[in-house]
Design a protein around this motif. Structure first.
Motif, PDB file in Angstrom:
ATOM      1  N   PHE A 115       0.848  -1.197   0.000  1.00 24.35           N
ATOM      2  CA  PHE A 115       0.000   0.000   0.000  1.00 24.35           C
ATOM      3  C   PHE A 115       0.879   1.242   0.000  1.00 24.35           C
ATOM      4  CE2 PHE A 115      -2.342   3.462   1.857  1.00 24.35           C
ATOM      5  CZ  PHE A 115      -3.590   3.348   1.284  1.00 24.35           C
ATOM      6  N   ARG A 116       0.560   2.184  -0.865  1.00 24.94           N
ATOM      7  CA  ARG A 116       1.278   3.456  -0.945  1.00 24.94           C
ATOM      8  C   ARG A 116       0.284   4.599  -0.975  1.00 24.94           C
ATOM      9  NH1 ARG A 116       6.013   2.330   0.769  1.00 24.94           N
ATOM     10  NH2 ARG A 116       7.160   0.842  -0.475  1.00 24.94           N
ATOM     11  N   ALA A 117       0.537   5.637  -0.188  1.00 26.46           N
ATOM     12  CA  ALA A 117      -0.290   6.844  -0.195  1.00 26.46           C
ATOM     13  C   ALA A 117       0.575   8.009  -0.661  1.00 26.46           C
ATOM     14  CB  ALA A 117      -0.842   7.124   1.204  1.00 26.46           C
ATOM     15  N   TYR A 118       0.061   8.774  -1.602  1.00 28.11           N
ATOM     16  CA  TYR A 118       0.799   9.902  -2.182  1.00 28.11           C
ATOM     17  C   TYR A 118      -0.017  11.183  -2.053  1.00 28.11           C
ATOM     18  CZ  TYR A 118       3.534   6.236  -4.454  1.00 28.11           C
ATOM     19  OH  TYR A 118       4.311   5.133  -4.712  1.00 28.11           O
ATOM     20  N   ASN A 119       0.610  12.218  -1.574  1.00 27.25           N
ATOM     21  CA  ASN A 119      -0.041  13.522  -1.467  1.00 27.25           C
ATOM     22  C   ASN A 119       0.580  14.444  -2.500  1.00 27.25           C
ATOM     23  OD1 ASN A 119      -1.038  16.030  -0.810  1.00 27.25           O
ATOM     24  ND2 ASN A 119      -0.921  15.691   1.389  1.00 27.25           N
ATOM     25  N   PHE A 120      -0.147  14.682  -3.589  1.00 28.43           N
ATOM     26  CA  PHE A 120       0.310  15.588  -4.634  1.00 28.43           C
ATOM     27  C   PHE A 120      -0.375  16.947  -4.553  1.00 28.43           C
ATOM     28  CE2 PHE A 120       1.449  11.499  -6.652  1.00 28.43           C
ATOM     29  CZ  PHE A 120       2.789  11.755  -6.870  1.00 28.43           C
ATOM     30  N   ALA A 121      -1.009  17.235  -3.414  1.00 26.27           N
ATOM     31  CA  ALA A 121      -1.629  18.545  -3.232  1.00 26.27           C
ATOM     32  C   ALA A 121      -0.523  19.594  -3.129  1.00 26.27           C
ATOM     33  CB  ALA A 121      -2.483  18.548  -1.976  1.00 26.27           C
ATOM     34  N   GLN A 122      -0.863  20.806  -3.530  1.00 29.46           N
ATOM     35  CA  GLN A 122       0.142  21.874  -3.509  1.00 29.46           C
ATOM     36  C   GLN A 122      -0.545  23.221  -3.359  1.00 29.46           C
ATOM     37  OE1 GLN A 122       1.894  21.097  -7.297  1.00 29.46           O
ATOM     38  NE2 GLN A 122       0.220  21.990  -8.455  1.00 29.46           N
ATOM     39  N   GLY A 123       0.143  24.119  -2.718  1.00 26.55           N
ATOM     40  CA  GLY A 123      -0.386  25.473  -2.567  1.00 26.55           C
ATOM     41  C   GLY A 123       0.064  26.344  -3.726  1.00 26.55           C
ATOM     42  N   GLY A 124      -0.691  27.395  -3.976  1.00 26.76           N
ATOM     43  CA  GLY A 124      -0.298  28.366  -4.991  1.00 26.76           C
ATOM     44  C   GLY A 124      -0.737  28.021  -6.398  1.00 26.76           C
ATOM     45  N   MET A 125      -1.002  26.772  -6.646  1.00 30.28           N
ATOM     46  CA  MET A 125      -1.490  26.334  -7.950  1.00 30.28           C
ATOM     47  C   MET A 125      -2.664  25.416  -7.713  1.00 30.28           C
ATOM     48  SD  MET A 125       2.053  25.486  -9.970  1.00 30.28           S
ATOM     49  CE  MET A 125       1.210  24.893 -11.409  1.00 30.28           C
ATOM     50  N   GLY A 126      -3.566  25.370  -8.638  1.00 29.78           N
ATOM     51  CA  GLY A 126      -4.713  24.490  -8.498  1.00 29.78           C
ATOM     52  C   GLY A 126      -4.445  23.121  -9.072  1.00 29.78           C
ATOM     53  N   THR A 127      -5.502  22.328  -9.111  1.00 30.22           N
ATOM     54  CA  THR A 127      -5.369  20.978  -9.639  1.00 30.22           C
ATOM     55  C   THR A 127      -5.503  20.937 -11.158  1.00 30.22           C
ATOM     56  OG1 THR A 127      -7.730  20.597  -9.266  1.00 30.22           O
ATOM     57  CG2 THR A 127      -6.217  19.903  -7.528  1.00 30.22           C
ATOM     58  N   ALA A 128      -5.916  22.057 -11.761  1.00 30.76           N
ATOM     59  CA  ALA A 128      -6.029  22.081 -13.226  1.00 30.76           C
ATOM     60  C   ALA A 128      -4.663  21.852 -13.864  1.00 30.76           C
ATOM     61  CB  ALA A 128      -6.618  23.406 -13.698  1.00 30.76           C
ATOM     62  N   GLN A 129      -3.618  22.435 -13.275  1.00 31.52           N
ATOM     63  CA  GLN A 129      -2.273  22.233 -13.808  1.00 31.52           C
ATOM     64  C   GLN A 129      -1.857  20.775 -13.685  1.00 31.52           C
ATOM     65  OE1 GLN A 129      -3.158  24.591 -11.665  1.00 31.52           O
ATOM     66  NE2 GLN A 129      -2.596  26.556 -12.531  1.00 31.52           N
ATOM     67  N   GLN A 130      -2.215  20.137 -12.574  1.00 29.91           N
ATOM     68  CA  GLN A 130      -1.914  18.717 -12.416  1.00 29.91           C
ATOM     69  C   GLN A 130      -2.680  17.892 -13.445  1.00 29.91           C
ATOM     70  OE1 GLN A 130      -2.755  17.168  -8.574  1.00 29.91           O
ATOM     71  NE2 GLN A 130      -1.306  18.500  -7.509  1.00 29.91           N
ATOM     72  N   ALA A 139      -1.315  17.434 -16.898  1.00 25.84           N
ATOM     73  CA  ALA A 139      -0.246  16.442 -17.029  1.00 25.84           C
ATOM     74  C   ALA A 139      -0.805  15.019 -17.076  1.00 25.84           C
ATOM     75  CB  ALA A 139       0.741  16.573 -15.871  1.00 25.84           C
ATOM     76  N   GLY A 140      -2.125  14.899 -17.013  1.00 25.46           N
ATOM     77  CA  GLY A 140      -2.730  13.567 -17.004  1.00 25.46           C
ATOM     78  C   GLY A 140      -2.272  12.811 -15.778  1.00 25.46           C
ATOM     79  N   MET A 141      -1.997  11.557 -15.925  1.00 26.40           N
ATOM     80  CA  MET A 141      -1.520  10.763 -14.796  1.00 26.40           C
ATOM     81  C   MET A 141      -0.010  10.627 -14.810  1.00 26.40           C
ATOM     82  SD  MET A 141      -4.202  10.348 -13.066  1.00 26.40           S
ATOM     83  CE  MET A 141      -3.832   9.102 -11.850  1.00 26.40           C
ATOM     84  N   ASP A 142       0.672  11.326 -15.719  1.00 28.06           N
ATOM     85  CA  ASP A 142       2.131  11.284 -15.725  1.00 28.06           C
ATOM     86  C   ASP A 142       2.694  11.832 -14.420  1.00 28.06           C
ATOM     87  OD1 ASP A 142       2.375  10.140 -18.240  1.00 28.06           O
ATOM     88  OD2 ASP A 142       2.302  12.078 -19.244  1.00 28.06           O
ATOM     89  N   LEU A 143       2.033  12.799 -13.834  1.00 27.79           N
ATOM     90  CA  LEU A 143       2.477  13.380 -12.572  1.00 27.79           C
ATOM     91  C   LEU A 143       2.028  12.534 -11.385  1.00 27.79           C
ATOM     92  CD1 LEU A 143       3.723  15.754 -10.979  1.00 27.79           C
ATOM     93  CD2 LEU A 143       1.494  16.857 -11.077  1.00 27.79           C
ATOM     94  N   MET A 199     -11.078  14.599 -12.629  1.00 28.97           N
ATOM     95  CA  MET A 199     -11.553  13.219 -12.600  1.00 28.97           C
ATOM     96  C   MET A 199     -11.530  12.569 -13.985  1.00 28.97           C
ATOM     97  SD  MET A 199     -11.923  12.582  -9.535  1.00 28.97           S
ATOM     98  CE  MET A 199     -12.227  13.320  -7.949  1.00 28.97           C
ATOM     99  N   ARG A 200     -11.890  13.324 -15.008  1.00 35.23           N
ATOM    100  CA  ARG A 200     -11.835  12.770 -16.371  1.00 35.23           C
ATOM    101  C   ARG A 200     -10.410  12.354 -16.729  1.00 35.23           C
ATOM    102  NH1 ARG A 200     -16.174  14.178 -20.173  1.00 35.23           N
ATOM    103  NH2 ARG A 200     -17.832  15.112 -18.961  1.00 35.23           N
ATOM    104  N   GLN A 201      -9.460  13.200 -16.411  1.00 34.96           N
ATOM    105  CA  GLN A 201      -8.061  12.865 -16.702  1.00 34.96           C
ATOM    106  C   GLN A 201      -7.617  11.633 -15.917  1.00 34.96           C
ATOM    107  OE1 GLN A 201      -7.470  14.241 -19.581  1.00 34.96           O
ATOM    108  NE2 GLN A 201      -5.473  15.005 -18.997  1.00 34.96           N
ATOM    109  N   ALA A 202      -8.063  11.530 -14.677  1.00 36.99           N
ATOM    110  CA  ALA A 202      -7.701  10.363 -13.864  1.00 36.99           C
ATOM    111  C   ALA A 202      -8.233   9.079 -14.486  1.00 36.99           C
ATOM    112  CB  ALA A 202      -8.241  10.522 -12.442  1.00 36.99           C
ATOM    113  N   LEU A 203      -9.422   9.160 -15.072  1.00 36.19           N
ATOM    114  CA  LEU A 203     -10.039   7.966 -15.650  1.00 36.19           C
ATOM    115  C   LEU A 203      -9.447   7.560 -16.994  1.00 36.19           C
ATOM    116  CD1 LEU A 203     -13.770   8.669 -14.758  1.00 36.19           C
ATOM    117  CD2 LEU A 203     -12.319   6.857 -13.814  1.00 36.19           C
ATOM    118  N   ILE A 204      -9.014   8.536 -17.801  1.00 32.02           N
ATOM    119  CA  ILE A 204      -8.577   8.185 -19.156  1.00 32.02           C
ATOM    120  C   ILE A 204      -7.071   8.214 -19.373  1.00 32.02           C
ATOM    121  CG2 ILE A 204     -10.749   8.973 -20.172  1.00 32.02           C
ATOM    122  CD1 ILE A 204      -9.279  11.474 -21.166  1.00 32.02           C
ATOM    123  N   ALA A 205      -6.311   8.816 -18.479  1.00 27.76           N
ATOM    124  CA  ALA A 205      -4.889   9.022 -18.753  1.00 27.76           C
ATOM    125  C   ALA A 205      -3.964   8.017 -18.087  1.00 27.76           C
ATOM    126  CB  ALA A 205      -4.483  10.445 -18.343  1.00 27.76           C
ATOM    127  N   GLY A 206      -4.504   7.071 -17.340  1.00 26.69           N
ATOM    128  CA  GLY A 206      -3.648   6.103 -16.667  1.00 26.69           C
ATOM    129  C   GLY A 206      -3.812   4.711 -17.236  1.00 26.69           C
TER     130      GLY A 206
END
Length: 155
Positions: A47-62, A65-69, A95-102
């Motif tokens: 099991f692995r948990a990853y926190n890719f949240a970040q301040g100053g930028m929204g999730t649109a930028q993430q 990048a699709g699921m490459d990030l 959510m759309r990117q999460a579903l189609i980019a991985g």
């Protein structure tokens, strides 16, 4: 989930989700990892948990990048950015990117997913979140007695 496989829990979100002000290792997704890792280990799953949240930028930028990030082998993805990204299209795009980019179609989770039922009905996505049926909402003492002990009095 199969024995010998890896289960990845991923969070994308704003600064509060990233743990700014409290500490990265105290963010809710990392704490979930501390609790769930030994449970999954007993099942033979890493099991692995990853926190890719970040301040100053929204999730649109993430999401661009699709699921490459965030990882193409993600099993469960959470969005926690409604404090700063109010319009529904941010959550929808993430959510759309999460579903189609991985390489896997992860369970998608966020409070207040706009069109959550649509993701399920049209795309066949597994959707989790408050009021989505995966966690019973406690409405009374009598009702609480009908659910497993560990799930009693969840709101």
């Amino acid at each position: 989930v199969m024995t010998g496989d890896t289960f990845k829990l991923v969070l994308g979100g704003h600064s509060a989700a990233a743990g700014h002000g409290a500490g990265f290792n105290q963010s809710h997704v990392i704490e979930a990892g501390h609790v769930l890792e030994p449970v999954f280990a007993h099942l033979g799953v890493e099991f692995r948990a990853y926190n890719f949240a970040q301040g100053g930028m929204g999730t649109a930028q993430q999401a661009l990048a699709g699921m490459d990030l965030r990882g193409k082998e993600t099993d469960w993805i959470m969005w926690d950015s409604s404090m700063t990204e109010k319009p529904a299209f941010f959550n929808n795009f993430f959510m759309r990117q999460a579903l189609i980019a991985g390489n896997r179609a992860p369970v998608i989770m966020a409070d207040g997913i706009q069109d959550a039922q649509h993701f399920h009905d049209v795309a066949g996505a597994s959707v989790a979140g408050a009021g989505q049926g995966w966690t019973p909402m406690t409405t009374s003492d009598e009702q609480a007695k009908t659910v497993p002990w560990a799930a009693q009095y969840l709101v």
